[in-house]
Design a protein around this motif. Structure first.
Motif, short mmCIF file in Angstrom:
data_model
loop_
_atom_site.label_atom_id
_atom_site.label_comp_id
_atom_site.label_asym_id
_atom_site.label_seq_id
_atom_site.Cartn_x
_atom_site.Cartn_y
_atom_site.Cartn_z
N GLN A 174 -6.24 -4.86 -3.66
CA GLN A 174 -5.50 -3.70 -3.20
C GLN A 174 -5.89 -3.22 -1.80
O GLN A 174 -5.16 -2.45 -1.19
N ALA B 133 0.86 -1.24 -7.09
CA ALA B 133 -0.46 -1.66 -7.61
C ALA B 133 -0.45 -1.72 -9.12
O ALA B 133 -1.02 -2.64 -9.71
N PRO C 235 0.82 -1.22 0.00
CA PRO C 235 0.00 0.00 0.00
C PRO C 235 0.85 1.27 0.00
O PRO C 235 1.99 1.28 0.47
#
Length: 167
Positions: free
Chosen positions: A67, A51, A36
């Protein structure tokens, strides 16, 4: 990639990763989990490089990407810190979301293979922290770390280059 705000570079690096991974003989993970990015960094960059890589790799290899499994609680940049400061920062920077990967774990004892996806591993502290959080909540997980690059430690033999090839 992240510092030049280049999504094209992310896709090309992802393509190289996929090409190399397809030579791998082991089983594919069931799920890709990108590292993250904090809200402030996301606002600055307008994308999470981990991501972007995970989504590209997942699409090419047929692996789902989730995610919203963890959050970054602070925005102190790890790459600006020394190893000890990175450790302290990572300990307080990451947490699993309330539901983590519950939607992918059919039962508490289910064995699931996941890969945490990061762009660059410098000390390994970030992915180690995230893997620790996952294994504490989901003890039967098989956790891998996928990264497209790493920073060799100082004085590493990998930094000794002779004729363009590492020793």
């Amino acid at each position: 990639m992240k510092f030049r705000h280049s999504l094209t570079a992310s896709q090309e690096i992802g393509r190289l990763f996929v090409d190399k991974w397809q030579q791998h003989t082991g089983p594919k993970p069931d799920l890709l989990l990108p590292v993250p990015l904090g809200a402030r960094r996301f606002a600055q960059r307008q994308f999470n490089q981990s991501a972007v890589l995970a989504l590209y790799i997942g699409r090419k290899l047929g692996i789902p990407v989730y995610q919203h499994w963890a959050i970054r609680q602070t925005d102190t940049a790890q790459h600006l810190l020394d190893k000890q400061a990175r450790y302290v920062n990572a300990k307080h920077s990451y947490a699993l979301t309330k539901h983590g990967i519950d939607g992918y774990v059919s039962e508490p004892s289910a064995v699931l293979r996941v890969a945490i996806v990061d762009d660059v591993i410098t000390t390994g502290i970030t992915v180690d922290r995230l893997a620790g959080l996952l294994s504490a909540r989901y003890p039967h997980l098989n956790i891998e770390v996928w990264a497209v690059a790493f920073t060799p430690p100082p004085k590493s033999h990998l930094l000794n280059v002779e004729n363009g090839i590492g020793k």
